[in-house]
Scaffold this motif. Structure first.
Motif, mmCIF file in Angstrom:
data_model
loop_
_atom_site.group_PDB
_atom_site.id
_atom_site.type_symbol
_atom_site.label_atom_id
_atom_site.label_comp_id
_atom_site.label_asym_id
_atom_site.label_seq_id
_atom_site.Cartn_x
_atom_site.Cartn_y
_atom_site.Cartn_z
ATOM 1 N N VAL A 91 0.865 -1.150 -0.004
ATOM 2 C CA VAL A 91 -0.188 -0.011 -0.150
ATOM 3 C C VAL A 91 0.859 1.154 -0.033
ATOM 4 O O VAL A 91 1.697 1.544 0.918
ATOM 5 C CB VAL A 91 -0.804 0.083 1.143
ATOM 6 C CG1 VAL A 91 -1.736 1.387 1.411
ATOM 7 C CG2 VAL A 91 -1.800 -1.140 1.284
ATOM 8 N N TYR A 92 0.641 1.910 -1.030
ATOM 9 C CA TYR A 92 1.523 3.243 -1.347
ATOM 10 C C TYR A 92 0.941 4.471 -1.279
ATOM 11 O O TYR A 92 -0.205 4.682 -2.080
ATOM 12 C CB TYR A 92 2.368 2.941 -2.892
ATOM 13 C CG TYR A 92 3.187 4.230 -3.150
ATOM 14 C CD1 TYR A 92 3.907 4.794 -2.401
ATOM 15 C CD2 TYR A 92 2.644 4.697 -4.344
ATOM 16 C CE1 TYR A 92 4.799 5.937 -2.947
ATOM 17 C CE2 TYR A 92 3.312 5.813 -4.731
ATOM 18 C CZ TYR A 92 4.410 6.429 -4.086
ATOM 19 O OH TYR A 92 4.946 7.770 -4.636
ATOM 20 N N ALA A 93 0.970 5.233 -0.319
ATOM 21 C CA ALA A 93 0.234 6.480 0.059
ATOM 22 C C ALA A 93 0.735 7.529 -0.951
ATOM 23 O O ALA A 93 2.121 7.787 -1.006
ATOM 24 C CB ALA A 93 0.361 7.005 1.585
ATOM 25 N N ARG A 94 -0.194 7.981 -1.792
ATOM 26 C CA ARG A 94 0.208 9.225 -2.784
ATOM 27 C C ARG A 94 -0.402 10.621 -2.167
ATOM 28 O O ARG A 94 0.450 11.664 -2.403
ATOM 29 C CB ARG A 94 -0.415 9.084 -4.014
ATOM 30 C CG ARG A 94 0.217 7.709 -4.848
ATOM 31 C CD ARG A 94 -0.210 7.736 -6.274
ATOM 32 N NE ARG A 94 0.508 8.728 -6.996
ATOM 33 C CZ ARG A 94 0.101 9.452 -8.019
ATOM 34 N NH1 ARG A 94 -1.279 9.117 -8.400
ATOM 35 N NH2 ARG A 94 0.807 10.099 -8.833
ATOM 36 N N PRO A 111 2.614 10.222 2.903
ATOM 37 C CA PRO A 111 2.929 10.408 1.422
ATOM 38 C C PRO A 111 4.026 10.045 1.143
ATOM 39 O O PRO A 111 5.046 10.463 1.903
ATOM 40 C CB PRO A 111 2.079 11.535 1.074
ATOM 41 C CG PRO A 111 1.109 11.919 2.534
ATOM 42 C CD PRO A 111 1.587 11.362 3.314
ATOM 43 N N PHE A 114 5.540 3.429 1.568
ATOM 44 C CA PHE A 114 4.456 2.425 1.490
ATOM 45 C C PHE A 114 4.689 1.409 2.617
ATOM 46 O O PHE A 114 5.665 1.373 3.685
ATOM 47 C CB PHE A 114 4.986 1.578 0.093
ATOM 48 C CG PHE A 114 6.119 0.780 0.380
ATOM 49 C CD1 PHE A 114 6.339 -0.427 0.594
ATOM 50 C CD2 PHE A 114 7.512 1.618 -0.192
ATOM 51 C CE1 PHE A 114 7.421 -1.146 0.803
ATOM 52 C CE2 PHE A 114 8.610 0.838 -0.257
ATOM 53 C CZ PHE A 114 8.478 -0.419 0.250
ATOM 54 N N HIS A 131 -8.086 10.967 0.184
ATOM 55 C CA HIS A 131 -6.566 10.358 -0.172
ATOM 56 C C HIS A 131 -6.825 9.699 -1.341
ATOM 57 O O HIS A 131 -7.771 9.274 -1.803
ATOM 58 C CB HIS A 131 -6.385 9.560 1.283
ATOM 59 C CG HIS A 131 -7.120 8.333 1.194
ATOM 60 N ND1 HIS A 131 -8.417 8.384 1.992
ATOM 61 C CD2 HIS A 131 -7.363 7.113 1.068
ATOM 62 C CE1 HIS A 131 -9.307 7.230 1.830
ATOM 63 N NE2 HIS A 131 -8.349 6.443 1.538
ATOM 64 N N ALA A 133 -4.097 6.439 -3.102
ATOM 65 C CA ALA A 133 -3.166 5.303 -2.923
ATOM 66 C C ALA A 133 -3.237 4.414 -3.834
ATOM 67 O O ALA A 133 -4.174 4.230 -4.850
ATOM 68 C CB ALA A 133 -3.430 4.568 -1.522
ATOM 69 N N ASP A 135 -2.564 0.267 -4.347
ATOM 70 C CA ASP A 135 -2.368 -1.028 -3.638
ATOM 71 C C ASP A 135 -2.049 -2.101 -4.715
ATOM 72 O O ASP A 135 -3.020 -2.411 -5.405
ATOM 73 C CB ASP A 135 -3.840 -1.261 -3.212
ATOM 74 C CG ASP A 135 -3.592 -2.495 -2.104
ATOM 75 O OD1 ASP A 135 -2.896 -3.123 -1.955
ATOM 76 O OD2 ASP A 135 -4.761 -2.297 -1.436
#
Length: 324
Positions: A91-94, A111, A114, A131, A133, A135
Protein backbone atom coordinates in the motif's frame (compact mmCIF):
# COMPACT_ATOMS: atom_id res chain seq x y z
CA UNK A 1 -21.42 -4.27 -10.20
CA UNK A 2 -18.41 -5.50 -12.21
CA UNK A 3 -17.10 -8.94 -11.32
CA UNK A 4 -13.44 -9.42 -10.29
CA UNK A 5 -11.23 -9.23 -13.37
CA UNK A 6 -8.58 -11.80 -14.26
CA UNK A 7 -5.05 -10.48 -13.58
CA UNK A 8 -4.47 -9.76 -17.28
CA UNK A 9 -7.48 -7.45 -17.60
CA UNK A 10 -7.95 -3.80 -16.69
CA UNK A 11 -11.11 -2.40 -15.16
CA UNK A 12 -12.40 0.72 -13.42
CA UNK A 13 -15.29 1.94 -11.29
CA UNK A 14 -16.63 5.20 -9.95
CA UNK A 15 -19.33 6.12 -7.48
CA UNK A 16 -20.40 9.04 -9.67
CA UNK A 17 -24.12 8.84 -10.39
CA UNK A 18 -24.79 6.35 -7.59
CA UNK A 19 -26.58 6.96 -4.32
CA UNK A 20 -24.46 6.79 -1.17
CA UNK A 21 -25.87 3.46 0.00
CA UNK A 22 -25.50 1.84 -3.43
CA UNK A 23 -21.99 3.24 -3.88
CA UNK A 24 -20.85 1.96 -0.47
CA UNK A 25 -22.34 -1.46 -1.18
CA UNK A 26 -20.54 -1.76 -4.51
CA UNK A 27 -17.27 -0.49 -2.98
CA UNK A 28 -17.41 -3.12 -0.23
CA UNK A 29 -18.39 -5.88 -2.65
CA UNK A 30 -15.51 -5.09 -4.96
CA UNK A 31 -13.01 -4.88 -2.08
CA UNK A 32 -14.23 -8.20 -0.65
CA UNK A 33 -13.59 -10.00 -3.94
CA UNK A 34 -10.36 -8.20 -4.86
CA UNK A 35 -8.55 -7.02 -1.70
CA UNK A 36 -10.17 -8.49 1.44
CA UNK A 37 -13.53 -8.31 3.26
CA UNK A 38 -13.72 -4.81 4.76
CA UNK A 39 -16.02 -2.64 6.83
CA UNK A 40 -16.08 1.00 5.72
CA UNK A 41 -16.94 3.93 8.00
CA UNK A 42 -17.26 7.19 6.05
CA UNK A 43 -16.62 10.26 8.19
CA UNK A 44 -18.89 12.49 6.08
CA UNK A 45 -22.24 10.79 6.59
CA UNK A 46 -23.90 12.72 3.76
CA UNK A 47 -21.71 11.63 0.86
CA UNK A 48 -19.41 8.95 -0.42
CA UNK A 49 -17.36 9.65 -3.54
CA UNK A 50 -14.72 7.15 -4.61
CA UNK A 51 -13.21 5.50 -7.65
CA UNK A 52 -10.74 2.77 -8.49
CA UNK A 53 -8.75 1.66 -11.51
CA UNK A 54 -7.40 -1.89 -11.69
CA UNK A 55 -4.51 -3.13 -13.89
CA UNK A 56 -3.12 -6.62 -14.30
CA UNK A 57 0.70 -6.63 -14.13
CA UNK A 58 1.88 -10.19 -14.68
CA UNK A 59 0.77 -12.14 -11.60
CA UNK A 60 0.16 -8.87 -9.74
CA UNK A 61 -2.84 -6.58 -9.63
CA UNK A 62 -2.28 -2.83 -9.33
CA UNK A 63 -5.16 -0.86 -7.82
CA UNK A 64 -5.35 2.94 -7.94
CA UNK A 65 -7.70 4.07 -5.17
CA UNK A 66 -9.30 7.48 -4.64
CA UNK A 67 -11.56 7.78 -1.60
CA UNK A 68 -12.88 10.25 0.98
CA UNK A 69 -11.98 10.42 4.64
CA UNK A 70 -12.85 7.00 6.03
CA UNK A 71 -11.91 4.10 8.27
CA UNK A 72 -11.39 0.70 6.65
CA UNK A 73 -11.26 -2.43 8.82
CA UNK A 74 -10.35 -5.88 7.52
CA UNK A 75 -13.29 -7.85 8.83
CA UNK A 76 -12.36 -11.33 7.63
CA UNK A 77 -11.64 -14.25 9.89
CA UNK A 78 -7.96 -14.35 10.91
CA UNK A 79 -6.05 -16.44 8.42
CA UNK A 80 -8.60 -15.87 5.67
CA UNK A 81 -8.74 -13.43 2.77
CA UNK A 82 -12.41 -14.17 2.17
CA UNK A 83 -13.26 -14.27 -1.51
CA UNK A 84 -10.06 -12.46 -2.47
CA UNK A 85 -6.89 -14.41 -3.29
CA UNK A 86 -4.38 -14.60 -0.38
CA UNK A 87 -1.87 -11.85 -1.06
CA UNK A 88 0.70 -9.52 0.39
CA UNK A 89 -0.39 -5.94 -0.24
CA UNK A 90 1.99 -3.10 -0.98
CA UNK A 91 0.00 0.00 0.00
CA UNK A 92 1.68 3.16 -1.29
CA UNK A 93 0.32 6.50 -0.03
CA UNK A 94 0.27 9.21 -2.70
CA UNK A 95 -1.97 11.81 -1.06
CA UNK A 96 -3.17 11.85 2.53
CA UNK A 97 -1.68 10.03 5.52
CA UNK A 98 -2.89 6.55 6.46
CA UNK A 99 -3.13 5.72 10.18
CA UNK A 100 -2.61 1.98 10.37
CA UNK A 101 -3.14 -0.70 12.99
CA UNK A 102 -1.82 -4.20 12.34
CA UNK A 103 -0.27 -6.93 14.44
CA UNK A 104 -0.68 -4.81 17.58
CA UNK A 105 1.37 -1.98 15.99
CA UNK A 106 0.07 1.53 15.35
CA UNK A 107 1.93 3.64 12.81
CA UNK A 108 1.32 6.20 10.08
CA UNK A 109 2.06 5.74 6.39
CA UNK A 110 2.84 9.23 5.12
CA UNK A 111 2.61 10.28 1.45
CA UNK A 112 5.71 8.90 -0.30
CA UNK A 113 5.84 5.84 1.96
CA UNK A 114 4.55 2.30 1.56
CA UNK A 115 3.71 -0.57 3.87
CA UNK A 116 3.39 -4.32 3.35
CA UNK A 117 0.22 -5.93 4.72
CA UNK A 118 -1.11 -9.49 4.70
CA UNK A 119 -4.69 -9.66 3.44
CA UNK A 120 -5.35 -12.78 5.53
CA UNK A 121 -4.78 -10.86 8.77
CA UNK A 122 -6.65 -8.16 10.67
CA UNK A 123 -5.73 -4.59 9.92
CA UNK A 124 -7.31 -1.16 10.19
CA UNK A 125 -6.51 1.90 8.09
CA UNK A 126 -7.89 5.35 8.88
CA UNK A 127 -7.66 8.40 6.62
CA UNK A 128 -8.70 11.77 8.06
CA UNK A 129 -8.85 13.50 4.66
CA UNK A 130 -9.58 12.64 1.06
CA UNK A 131 -6.76 10.39 -0.04
CA UNK A 132 -5.16 8.58 -2.96
CA UNK A 133 -3.21 5.34 -2.72
CA UNK A 134 -1.82 2.56 -4.83
CA UNK A 135 -2.50 -0.99 -3.64
CA UNK A 136 -0.35 -3.67 -5.26
CA UNK A 137 -1.70 -7.19 -4.66
CA UNK A 138 1.17 -9.70 -4.76
CA UNK A 139 0.78 -13.50 -4.35
CA UNK A 140 3.05 -14.60 -1.50
CA UNK A 141 4.63 -17.40 -3.56
CA UNK A 142 5.59 -14.88 -6.23
CA UNK A 143 6.90 -12.39 -3.68
CA UNK A 144 9.13 -14.94 -1.95
CA UNK A 145 11.23 -15.12 -5.12
CA UNK A 146 12.40 -11.59 -4.24
CA UNK A 147 11.92 -11.36 -0.45
CA UNK A 148 13.00 -14.46 1.48
CA UNK A 149 10.77 -13.59 4.45
CA UNK A 150 7.96 -11.18 3.54
CA UNK A 151 6.26 -11.64 6.92
CA UNK A 152 9.26 -10.11 8.68
CA UNK A 153 8.64 -6.87 6.77
CA UNK A 154 4.95 -6.48 7.50
CA UNK A 155 3.48 -3.53 9.36
CA UNK A 156 6.23 -0.93 9.07
CA UNK A 157 6.31 2.19 6.93
CA UNK A 158 9.12 2.26 4.36
CA UNK A 159 10.18 5.30 2.33
CA UNK A 160 9.60 5.18 -1.42
CA UNK A 161 11.35 8.50 -1.94
CA UNK A 162 14.73 8.01 -0.24
CA UNK A 163 17.66 5.63 -0.60
CA UNK A 164 16.93 2.36 -2.41
CA UNK A 165 13.22 3.01 -1.99
CA UNK A 166 13.39 5.92 -4.45
CA UNK A 167 13.73 3.77 -7.62
CA UNK A 168 10.74 1.70 -6.51
CA UNK A 169 8.70 4.83 -5.86
CA UNK A 170 9.67 6.21 -9.28
CA UNK A 171 8.57 2.97 -10.96
CA UNK A 172 5.23 2.98 -9.14
CA UNK A 173 4.63 6.60 -10.15
CA UNK A 174 5.56 5.81 -13.77
CA UNK A 175 3.13 2.88 -13.80
CA UNK A 176 0.34 5.12 -12.53
CA UNK A 177 1.14 7.75 -15.15
CA UNK A 178 1.10 5.43 -18.15
CA UNK A 179 1.20 1.66 -17.81
CA UNK A 180 -0.22 1.23 -21.30
CA UNK A 181 2.78 3.01 -22.80
CA UNK A 182 5.39 0.99 -20.90
CA UNK A 183 8.41 -0.12 -22.99
CA UNK A 184 8.33 -3.65 -21.49
CA UNK A 185 5.62 -6.31 -21.28
CA UNK A 186 3.78 -6.21 -17.97
CA UNK A 187 5.20 -9.52 -16.62
CA UNK A 188 8.69 -8.05 -17.02
CA UNK A 189 7.58 -4.91 -15.21
CA UNK A 190 6.40 -7.15 -12.36
CA UNK A 191 9.93 -8.62 -12.18
CA UNK A 192 11.35 -5.11 -11.87
CA UNK A 193 8.95 -4.42 -9.00
CA UNK A 194 10.15 -7.54 -7.20
CA UNK A 195 13.82 -6.66 -7.62
CA UNK A 196 13.35 -3.05 -6.52
CA UNK A 197 11.24 -4.13 -3.56
CA UNK A 198 14.10 -6.37 -2.48
CA UNK A 199 16.46 -3.39 -2.60
CA UNK A 200 14.02 -1.04 -0.87
CA UNK A 201 13.47 -3.41 2.04
CA UNK A 202 17.07 -4.57 2.38
CA UNK A 203 16.50 -8.17 1.27
CA UNK A 204 18.17 -8.46 -2.15
CA UNK A 205 18.65 -12.00 -3.44
CA UNK A 206 22.45 -12.03 -3.37
CA UNK A 207 25.22 -14.36 -2.35
CA UNK A 208 25.46 -12.50 0.95
CA UNK A 209 21.80 -13.21 1.60
CA UNK A 210 22.37 -16.88 0.82
CA UNK A 211 25.13 -16.96 3.44
CA UNK A 212 22.83 -15.23 5.89
CA UNK A 213 20.15 -17.89 5.35
CA UNK A 214 22.74 -20.59 6.00
CA UNK A 215 23.81 -18.90 9.22
CA UNK A 216 20.20 -18.66 10.37
CA UNK A 217 19.56 -22.34 9.61
CA UNK A 218 22.63 -23.31 11.64
CA UNK A 219 21.50 -21.05 14.48
CA UNK A 220 18.12 -22.80 14.55
CA UNK A 221 19.72 -26.26 14.57
CA UNK A 222 22.10 -25.23 17.39
CA UNK A 223 19.12 -23.97 19.38
CA UNK A 224 17.42 -27.36 19.02
CA UNK A 225 20.64 -29.09 20.03
CA UNK A 226 20.96 -27.02 23.21
CA UNK A 227 17.32 -26.65 24.30
CA UNK A 228 15.76 -29.93 23.13
CA UNK A 229 14.78 -30.91 26.70
CA UNK A 230 12.43 -27.92 27.08
CA UNK A 231 8.90 -29.27 26.54
CA UNK A 232 7.65 -25.93 25.21
CA UNK A 233 10.38 -25.51 22.61
CA UNK A 234 8.48 -24.72 19.41
CA UNK A 235 9.14 -23.32 15.94
CA UNK A 236 7.08 -20.24 16.86
CA UNK A 237 9.26 -19.55 19.91
CA UNK A 238 12.57 -20.10 18.11
CA UNK A 239 11.44 -18.02 15.12
CA UNK A 240 10.47 -15.14 17.42
CA UNK A 241 13.82 -15.34 19.23
CA UNK A 242 15.63 -15.27 15.85
CA UNK A 243 13.57 -12.30 14.65
CA UNK A 244 12.01 -14.20 11.75
CA UNK A 245 8.60 -15.69 10.97
CA UNK A 246 7.65 -19.31 11.54
CA UNK A 247 7.09 -19.69 7.80
CA UNK A 248 10.61 -18.48 7.03
CA UNK A 249 12.06 -20.78 9.69
CA UNK A 250 10.35 -23.70 7.98
CA UNK A 251 11.64 -22.53 4.60
CA UNK A 252 15.21 -22.31 5.93
CA UNK A 253 15.18 -25.84 7.31
CA UNK A 254 13.44 -27.22 4.22
CA UNK A 255 16.37 -25.82 2.24
CA UNK A 256 18.62 -27.99 4.40
CA UNK A 257 16.45 -31.05 3.74
CA UNK A 258 14.84 -31.20 7.17
CA UNK A 259 12.14 -29.66 9.39
CA UNK A 260 11.91 -28.32 12.92
CA UNK A 261 9.83 -31.23 14.23
CA UNK A 262 12.05 -33.78 12.50
CA UNK A 263 15.22 -32.33 14.02
CA UNK A 264 13.70 -31.81 17.45
CA UNK A 265 12.31 -35.35 17.70
CA UNK A 266 15.52 -36.89 16.38
CA UNK A 267 17.61 -34.99 18.94
CA UNK A 268 15.28 -35.89 21.81
CA UNK A 269 15.18 -39.56 20.84
CA UNK A 270 18.96 -39.79 20.51
CA UNK A 271 19.45 -38.25 23.95
CA UNK A 272 16.78 -40.52 25.43
CA UNK A 273 18.47 -43.60 23.95
CA UNK A 274 21.73 -42.51 25.57
CA UNK A 275 20.01 -42.21 28.97
CA UNK A 276 18.36 -45.60 28.58
CA UNK A 277 21.83 -47.11 28.11
CA UNK A 278 23.39 -45.16 30.98
CA UNK A 279 23.69 -47.12 34.25
CA UNK A 280 23.51 -43.85 36.18
CA UNK A 281 19.91 -43.46 34.93
CA UNK A 282 18.89 -47.02 35.81
CA UNK A 283 16.68 -45.77 38.62
CA UNK A 284 14.62 -43.55 36.32
CA UNK A 285 11.43 -44.82 34.76
CA UNK A 286 10.94 -44.72 31.00
CA UNK A 287 8.30 -42.01 31.52
CA UNK A 288 10.78 -39.91 33.54
CA UNK A 289 13.43 -40.27 30.83
CA UNK A 290 10.88 -39.23 28.24
CA UNK A 291 10.01 -36.15 30.32
CA UNK A 292 13.67 -35.20 30.88
CA UNK A 293 14.11 -35.19 27.12
CA UNK A 294 11.18 -32.93 26.33
CA UNK A 295 8.34 -35.45 25.86
CA UNK A 296 5.25 -34.80 27.97
CA UNK A 297 3.46 -37.92 26.70
CA UNK A 298 5.24 -41.21 27.46
CA UNK A 299 3.05 -43.12 25.00
CA UNK A 300 3.89 -40.71 22.20
CA UNK A 301 7.58 -41.01 23.10
CA UNK A 302 7.37 -44.83 22.96
CA UNK A 303 5.71 -44.76 19.53
CA UNK A 304 8.31 -42.39 18.10
CA UNK A 305 11.13 -44.41 19.70
CA UNK A 306 9.95 -47.65 18.15
CA UNK A 307 9.48 -46.00 14.76
CA UNK A 308 13.03 -44.63 14.85
CA UNK A 309 14.91 -47.59 16.39
CA UNK A 310 12.67 -50.56 15.63
CA UNK A 311 12.29 -51.60 19.29
CA UNK A 312 10.61 -50.21 22.40
CA UNK A 313 12.43 -48.07 25.00
CA UNK A 314 12.25 -50.98 27.50
CA UNK A 315 13.78 -53.39 24.98
CA UNK A 316 16.53 -50.86 24.33
CA UNK A 317 17.20 -50.54 28.07
CA UNK A 318 17.31 -54.36 28.36
CA UNK A 319 20.28 -54.41 26.04
CA UNK A 320 18.58 -55.18 22.76
CA UNK A 321 19.73 -52.01 21.00
CA UNK A 322 20.85 -52.62 17.39
CA UNK A 323 24.62 -53.03 17.19
CA UNK A 324 26.43 -50.74 14.79
Amino acid sequence: MPKPSPPTEDASWTSAGLGRREALKEWREWAASTIAPIEVTVFDADSFAARWVSHGVGQLRMLQLHAPAQRVVHTGREGSSGRAAPSIQLVYARRGAIKTLMGGKRFVVEPGQFVLLDNTRFYQMEMDTEHEALDLMMPQGWLERYLPDPEALLARAISASEGWGAPLGALLEAMIAGLDDAPLPRPLIAEQIGNLLGLATGFPDTGENTRHRGQLARQILRRIESDYAEPDLSPERVAEDCGISKRYLQTLLAGSGTSFVQELNATRLDRASDMLSDRRAAGLSVAEIAFRNGFLDAGYFARLFRKRFGITPREWRAGHAPQS
